[in-house]
Design a protein around this motif. Sequence first.
Motif, PDB file in Angstrom:
ATOM      1  N   PHE A 105      36.130 -18.022  50.445  1.00 40.54           N
ATOM      2  CA  PHE A 105      35.963 -19.161  51.344  1.00 40.54           C
ATOM      3  C   PHE A 105      36.086 -18.677  52.787  1.00 40.54           C
ATOM      4  N   LEU A 164      40.501 -14.755  47.944  1.00 45.42           N
ATOM      5  CA  LEU A 164      40.207 -14.629  46.523  1.00 45.42           C
ATOM      6  C   LEU A 164      38.849 -15.226  46.187  1.00 45.42           C
ATOM      7  N   HIS A 165      38.585 -16.401  46.724  1.00 47.28           N
ATOM      8  CA  HIS A 165      37.369 -17.118  46.354  1.00 47.28           C
ATOM      9  C   HIS A 165      36.224 -16.929  47.346  1.00 47.28           C
ATOM     10  N   ALA A 191      43.651 -13.819  40.695  1.00 47.65           N
ATOM     11  CA  ALA A 191      44.539 -14.926  41.064  1.00 47.65           C
ATOM     12  C   ALA A 191      45.964 -14.630  40.624  1.00 47.65           C
ATOM     13  N   ILE A 208      44.269 -17.442  48.786  1.00 45.11           N
ATOM     14  CA  ILE A 208      43.324 -18.247  48.005  1.00 45.11           C
ATOM     15  C   ILE A 208      41.936 -18.182  48.635  1.00 45.11           C
ATOM     16  N   GLY A 244      34.154 -21.147  44.414  1.00 45.59           N
ATOM     17  CA  GLY A 244      34.766 -19.836  44.643  1.00 45.59           C
ATOM     18  C   GLY A 244      34.337 -18.820  43.611  1.00 45.59           C
ATOM     19  N   LYS A 245      34.613 -17.550  43.910  1.00 46.43           N
ATOM     20  CA  LYS A 245      34.178 -16.476  43.027  1.00 46.43           C
ATOM     21  C   LYS A 245      35.334 -15.667  42.448  1.00 46.43           C
ATOM     22  N   GLY A 246      36.564 -16.056  42.716  1.00 48.81           N
ATOM     23  CA  GLY A 246      37.720 -15.289  42.268  1.00 48.81           C
ATOM     24  C   GLY A 246      37.907 -15.310  40.760  1.00 48.81           C
ATOM     25  N   ARG A 247      38.444 -14.219  40.244  1.00 51.16           N
ATOM     26  CA  ARG A 247      38.719 -14.093  38.807  1.00 51.16           C
ATOM     27  C   ARG A 247      40.187 -14.416  38.530  1.00 51.16           C
ATOM     28  N   GLY A 263      39.553 -23.173  42.453  1.00 49.57           N
ATOM     29  CA  GLY A 263      38.723 -22.439  43.404  1.00 49.57           C
ATOM     30  C   GLY A 263      37.291 -22.302  42.907  1.00 49.57           C
ATOM     31  N   ARG A 264      37.157 -22.000  41.627  1.00 50.53           N
ATOM     32  CA  ARG A 264      35.816 -21.875  41.044  1.00 50.53           C
ATOM     33  C   ARG A 264      35.111 -23.233  41.022  1.00 50.53           C
ATOM     34  N   SER A 308      42.759 -20.188  40.265  1.00 57.48           N
ATOM     35  CA  SER A 308      41.497 -19.638  39.778  1.00 57.48           C
ATOM     36  C   SER A 308      40.519 -20.755  39.416  1.00 57.48           C
TER      37      SER A 308
END
Length: 189
Positions: free
Chosen positions: A161, A158-159, A107, A155, A100-103, A95-96, A92
């Motif tokens: 990408f 999630l983000h 994750a 991953i 990235g935008k995943g929470r 990635g951010r 998480s």
Amino acid sequence: MVLEAGFIKLLVVESLTAPRRAARRIMALGTGLPVALMAIGCAGVLSALMLAVLGLELPNSGNPGLDAMMTQPLAVAFSETLGLLIVGGMISGLGRLFGGKGRLDQAFILIAWWDFLTLVLQLAESLVQLLLPPLAGPVALFVLVISTWALVSFIAELHGFRSAFAVLPILAGVLLLIGIALVPYVSSL
């Protein structure tokens, strides 16, 4: 939310054949942080159970560290759970860091699912090792490649990408740094 056997089977197959779509499906469940944490705890317990089952199959592996772990399933469950929490947090956070935008809850649920998927693959690998020993090496390599591909695809999805291939060198670098950091601890065992 009820996870039926058919849905779990679909997720396993999809995780191996179309991992980004599986990741979207898992994240769409909208489990939230409490359920994601519970999933990670369950994954830790399943890992300990699998190790205990393997301990019945190979009561004395010749590896003192592995043999000691097989006699302490609670410690294995705790360390596996802690490891999954750390990995989920790193996925998480890093990635951010890369846009990235995943929470965090997403994750965690994805890393818990990935761990379950890996356990299923390792169980199949163990069966092949018992039934068809000459195929054990190629199957172990396949399990490593497919589980790594699923992880980087999860991953990337999630983000948000574009390419899972872009995630691979970052994951390899992080794992290398973790390995280097753990050398003093592992060498003292």
